[in-house]
Design an enzyme around this catalytic site. Sequence first.
Site, PDB file in Angstrom:
ATOM      1  N   ASP A  79       0.911  -1.261  -0.102  1.00 33.50           N
ATOM      2  CA  ASP A  79      -0.020   0.015   0.078  1.00 33.50           C
ATOM      3  C   ASP A  79       0.859   1.280   0.139  1.00 33.50           C
ATOM      4  O   ASP A  79       2.031   1.110  -0.991  1.00 33.50           O
ATOM      5  CB  ASP A  79      -1.073  -0.204   1.271  1.00 33.50           C
ATOM      6  CG  ASP A  79      -2.165   0.596   0.892  1.00 33.50           C
ATOM      7  OD1 ASP A  79      -2.208   1.784   0.936  1.00 33.50           O
ATOM      8  OD2 ASP A  79      -3.365  -0.187   0.870  1.00 33.50           O
ATOM      9  N   HIS A 116      -3.502   6.335   3.224  1.00 38.60           N
ATOM     10  CA  HIS A 116      -4.427   5.100   2.839  1.00 38.60           C
ATOM     11  C   HIS A 116      -3.998   4.101   3.414  1.00 38.60           C
ATOM     12  O   HIS A 116      -4.841   3.104   4.116  1.00 38.60           O
ATOM     13  CB  HIS A 116      -4.337   4.934   1.305  1.00 38.60           C
ATOM     14  CG  HIS A 116      -5.411   4.062   0.764  1.00 38.60           C
ATOM     15  ND1 HIS A 116      -5.121   2.784   0.918  1.00 38.60           N
ATOM     16  CD2 HIS A 116      -6.741   3.944   0.216  1.00 38.60           C
ATOM     17  CE1 HIS A 116      -6.088   1.984   0.607  1.00 38.60           C
ATOM     18  NE2 HIS A 116      -6.879   2.760   0.012  1.00 38.60           N
ATOM     19  N   SER A 306     -11.467  -0.730  -1.220  1.00 39.76           N
ATOM     20  CA  SER A 306      -9.932  -0.824  -0.235  1.00 39.76           C
ATOM     21  C   SER A 306     -10.693  -1.206   1.097  1.00 39.76           C
ATOM     22  O   SER A 306      -9.969  -2.243   1.755  1.00 39.76           O
ATOM     23  CB  SER A 306      -9.534   0.613  -0.184  1.00 39.76           C
ATOM     24  OG  SER A 306      -8.648   0.751  -1.068  1.00 39.76           O
TER      25      SER A 306
END
Length: 501
Positions: A79, A116, A306
């Site tokens: 990620d 994120h 996600s």
Amino acid sequence: MAHRKKRAGLLTVASVLAALPVPAAAHAAGPSTHWASWLGSTTTATPATTLAQVRSIIGADTGAAAALTGKGVGVALIDTGVAPVPGLPASRIVNGPDLSFESQAAGLRYLDTYGHGTHMAGIIVGNDTATGTKGLAPDAKLTSIKVGTANGTVDVSQVIAAVDWVVKHRNDDPLNPIRVLNLSYGSGGTPQEYNDSLGFAVEKAWQAGIVVVAAAGNDGNAAGNLANPASDEWILTVGASATNGTVATTDDTLTAFTNLPSSGKQINVLTPGTSVVSLRDNGSNVDITYPGARVGDTLFKGSGTSQAAAVASAAVALLVQAKPSATPDQIKDWVVKSATYLPTGTAAQLGLKELNVSNALARSGTAVSAQTFNRSTGAGTLDSARGSSRVMYDNAPLAGQRSVWGALPTINWAKSSAAGTSWSGGLWMGYRVAGDGWTGTSFAAKTWEAAAWADSKPWSGASSWSDTSWAGRSWSGRSWSGGSWSGRSWSSDDWSSASWS
């Protein structure tokens, strides 16, 4: 997507942390023109879904499931890195190699400038004692392999290298072997399944005993295809359900932003993916861009496949803890066949189901036939895996059989990957991309060392990354040291990412 300015082979803090763009919004439906998005979708404000509610919705708080914490299970997160924020215990985090362009700036290495990866990590292993927010598998060991920068910039070759590394190093921690791999990103490429290079990489992880969990994509129900590698038949593909503010599953529906394919592989399972409350990365891209998503001082709401993938990865970690000898095929079969049908809307029409850990445990005594799908050769072009958006180098797009580090004939890489020799120390396919072992330093319990990349002018004979610069920021303890992101735009495609609402 654009990349970071390269001078004398190194990226400086000023050049790397530069001109941060406001991410482009992902629409509820319609095709994406972006190669990859760390899949969070822009939605209107919806009721917050706490992790305690998610735990109830997925049946992880009843019966034998309630005692499971993910202890002894390693989860790999490819990620945007993780930040040392309140609620993310350093003892539960391991930093694998930073393969992002920000790896060349010491003040950014391993850290989540985008926001994120930290949100995903919070869903899986978070423990914010101030608010009582706890991840779904809080005792799992999370290995972060950073590939994305402050606006998510990444090439598919970096992701492939990251998957290879996870397979090579899955047993480095014998007490917490990596058994789950979370990919909350997706390529817009639509390669042939029989030779897809990214598909080959995740299939090798699956064959090595790792359950690969991939987000379906956020281009909408009319997208016509799943994101890659979610489109690979072997792995566990996750779409997002809308919880509608309750813990009952009877009112849950398929979200409008989740990709649906017109043919081929269908989504395997749904998990909650609307306004999921996880950890806030204070001062990151999404934190500054979406202040309305903040929940108090330490938490943040995010919607997308996600988040749904991270929920599923945590659930799989619980199942692996309970059944440590289970194969990925068995875990997938138990998860899919025990899931709860949703009674209304598109989900009902398609027979889509929502994951239930307790039901999966109850089914875990059922015999499972091994999957028999055809396997990818891995020899397809990198361009087919990339899709339409490319990183830029002196305004020339990366194209052909080239990684960000140099030439990469995929037929040669596939042979090396299959033999487990694509990585040797910090060399991947002969390119120096990281240091040679676990001697790096960061906030995490253990960290892979860094290395400078050669200024190899990897394509078009160009000399510098296409990037502008901002004034440069440094990480100071547990939050960004003041100021705000500059919100300038890149010279190529933006991310279609993320909605934080």
